[in-house]
Write a protein that holds these residues in place. Structure first.
Motif, PDB file in Angstrom:
ATOM      1  N   LEU A  68       0.824  -1.205   0.000  1.00 34.52           N
ATOM      2  CA  LEU A  68       0.000   0.000   0.000  1.00 34.52           C
ATOM      3  C   LEU A  68       0.864   1.263   0.000  1.00 34.52           C
ATOM      4  CD1 LEU A  68      -2.859  -0.971   2.479  1.00 34.52           C
ATOM      5  CD2 LEU A  68      -2.988  -0.788  -0.010  1.00 34.52           C
ATOM      6  N   GLU A  69       1.854   1.300   0.877  1.00 34.34           N
ATOM      7  CA  GLU A  69       2.733   2.463   0.937  1.00 34.34           C
ATOM      8  C   GLU A  69       3.525   2.601  -0.360  1.00 34.34           C
ATOM      9  OE1 GLU A  69       6.429   4.344   3.529  1.00 34.34           O
ATOM     10  OE2 GLU A  69       5.377   2.593   4.324  1.00 34.34           O
ATOM     11  N   THR A  71       2.638   1.529  -3.379  1.00 33.02           N
ATOM     12  CA  THR A  71       1.716   1.978  -4.425  1.00 33.02           C
ATOM     13  C   THR A  71       1.472   3.475  -4.316  1.00 33.02           C
ATOM     14  OG1 THR A  71       0.634  -0.176  -4.525  1.00 33.02           O
ATOM     15  CG2 THR A  71      -0.612   1.700  -5.371  1.00 33.02           C
ATOM     16  N   GLU A  72       1.250   3.933  -3.094  1.00 34.69           N
ATOM     17  CA  GLU A  72       1.003   5.356  -2.877  1.00 34.69           C
ATOM     18  C   GLU A  72       2.203   6.196  -3.330  1.00 34.69           C
ATOM     19  OE1 GLU A  72      -1.287   7.871   0.494  1.00 34.69           O
ATOM     20  OE2 GLU A  72       0.274   6.514   1.239  1.00 34.69           O
ATOM     21  N   ARG A  73       3.402   5.748  -3.025  1.00 38.19           N
ATOM     22  CA  ARG A  73       4.610   6.481  -3.448  1.00 38.19           C
ATOM     23  C   ARG A  73       4.733   6.510  -4.969  1.00 38.19           C
ATOM     24  NH1 ARG A  73       9.702   5.755   0.608  1.00 38.19           N
ATOM     25  NH2 ARG A  73       8.560   6.180   2.518  1.00 38.19           N
ATOM     26  N   LYS A  75       2.327   6.302  -7.169  1.00 42.87           N
ATOM     27  CA  LYS A  75       1.271   7.127  -7.757  1.00 42.87           C
ATOM     28  C   LYS A  75       1.399   8.611  -7.420  1.00 42.87           C
ATOM     29  CE  LYS A  75      -0.764   3.865  -9.970  1.00 42.87           C
ATOM     30  NZ  LYS A  75      -0.950   3.903 -11.423  1.00 42.87           N
ATOM     31  N   GLN A  76       2.146   8.948  -6.380  1.00 41.07           N
ATOM     32  CA  GLN A  76       2.339  10.360  -6.026  1.00 41.07           C
ATOM     33  C   GLN A  76       3.528  10.985  -6.751  1.00 41.07           C
ATOM     34  OE1 GLN A  76       2.570  10.475  -1.746  1.00 41.07           O
ATOM     35  NE2 GLN A  76       0.350  10.482  -1.515  1.00 41.07           N
ATOM     36  N   SER A  81       3.759   7.971 -11.829  1.00 43.47           N
ATOM     37  CA  SER A  81       2.314   7.897 -11.579  1.00 43.47           C
ATOM     38  C   SER A  81       1.520   7.228 -12.699  1.00 43.47           C
ATOM     39  CB  SER A  81       1.747   9.288 -11.315  1.00 43.47           C
ATOM     40  OG  SER A  81       1.916  10.119 -12.451  1.00 43.47           O
ATOM     41  N   GLU A  99      -8.977   0.143   0.275  1.00 38.65           N
ATOM     42  CA  GLU A  99      -7.752   0.845   0.653  1.00 38.65           C
ATOM     43  C   GLU A  99      -6.728   0.795  -0.480  1.00 38.65           C
ATOM     44  OE1 GLU A  99      -5.170   3.110   2.996  1.00 38.65           O
ATOM     45  OE2 GLU A  99      -7.299   2.713   3.269  1.00 38.65           O
ATOM     46  N   TYR A 101      -7.314   0.565  -3.718  1.00 36.74           N
ATOM     47  CA  TYR A 101      -7.738   1.462  -4.787  1.00 36.74           C
ATOM     48  C   TYR A 101      -7.578   2.927  -4.385  1.00 36.74           C
ATOM     49  CZ  TYR A 101      -9.515  -2.493  -7.426  1.00 36.74           C
ATOM     50  OH  TYR A 101      -9.616  -3.664  -8.133  1.00 36.74           O
ATOM     51  N   ARG A 103      -5.307   4.100  -2.557  1.00 42.24           N
ATOM     52  CA  ARG A 103      -3.873   4.415  -2.614  1.00 42.24           C
ATOM     53  C   ARG A 103      -3.365   4.471  -4.054  1.00 42.24           C
ATOM     54  NH1 ARG A 103      -0.641   3.429   2.258  1.00 42.24           N
ATOM     55  NH2 ARG A 103      -2.120   3.398   3.957  1.00 42.24           N
ATOM     56  N   GLY A 104      -4.206   4.091  -5.025  1.00 37.90           N
ATOM     57  CA  GLY A 104      -3.828   4.242  -6.428  1.00 37.90           C
ATOM     58  C   GLY A 104      -3.684   2.964  -7.227  1.00 37.90           C
TER      59      GLY A 104
END
Length: 170
Positions: A68-69, A71-73, A75-76, A81, A99, A101, A103-104
């Protein structure tokens, strides 16, 4: 091991802490795609800076940095991204999927999974990205002098920022 010198092949990054599962996934995709392997999200973040994959398959539960973390990194960051991310996990709870989705994640596949289903999902995501790039290319070629007709209407905010940076560099 599975990295080809043929740069025309698309690449898949596998982020999986379980060595056997990492090996299995690499064996599934090694014939068709160049493979970049990592065993946690932190290692994958370092590798992604050097080799931009066309798609990422990541386990959800890993040490150091979970899926999750990671994926978030991905996509940010404006440089990554656009890369589709598939999360693999044994968790079947709908809240976990939500959660992912949020997070991206572009897809969420539960283990055990069908090899054919995973391959079909990868092919579909890569085809969507290829079509997206083609539409942008066509729009840029057909762009008129008015800003209202610009290709920005087809892009998400981060992709627009990425393209602006490319134009600045050029």
């Amino acid at each position: 091991l599975f990295r080809s010198k043929d740069s025309s092949r698309e690449s898949i990054m596998i982020v999986e802490d379980n060595k056997e599962m990492n090996d299995y996934l690499a064996s599934i995709f090694g014939e068709k795609y160049d493979i970049i392997r990592a065993y946690n999200g932190a290692e994958a973040c370092k590798k992604i800076a050097r080799q931009l994959p066309n798609l990422i398959i990541s386990d959800l539960m890993m040490p150091v940095m979970d899926g999750l973390e990671f994926t978030e990194r991905v996509k940010q960051d404006v440089t990554t991204s656009h890369i589709p991310v598939i999360l693999l996990t044994a968790k079947t709870d709908e809240n976990d999927h939500t959660e992912g989705y949020l997070r991206g994640a572009d897809a969420y596949i539960t283990k055990p999974f069908s090899k054919e289903y995973l391959l079909a999902r990868i092919d579909q995501l890569l085809a969507e990205r290829k079509l997206f790039r083609e539409r942008i290319r066509q729009q840029m070629e057909n762009q008129t002098t008015t800003e209202e007709d610009s290709y920005e209407q087809y892009l998400v905010k981060k992709d627009v920022q990425f393209l602006e940076k490319i134009h600045q560099v050029i």
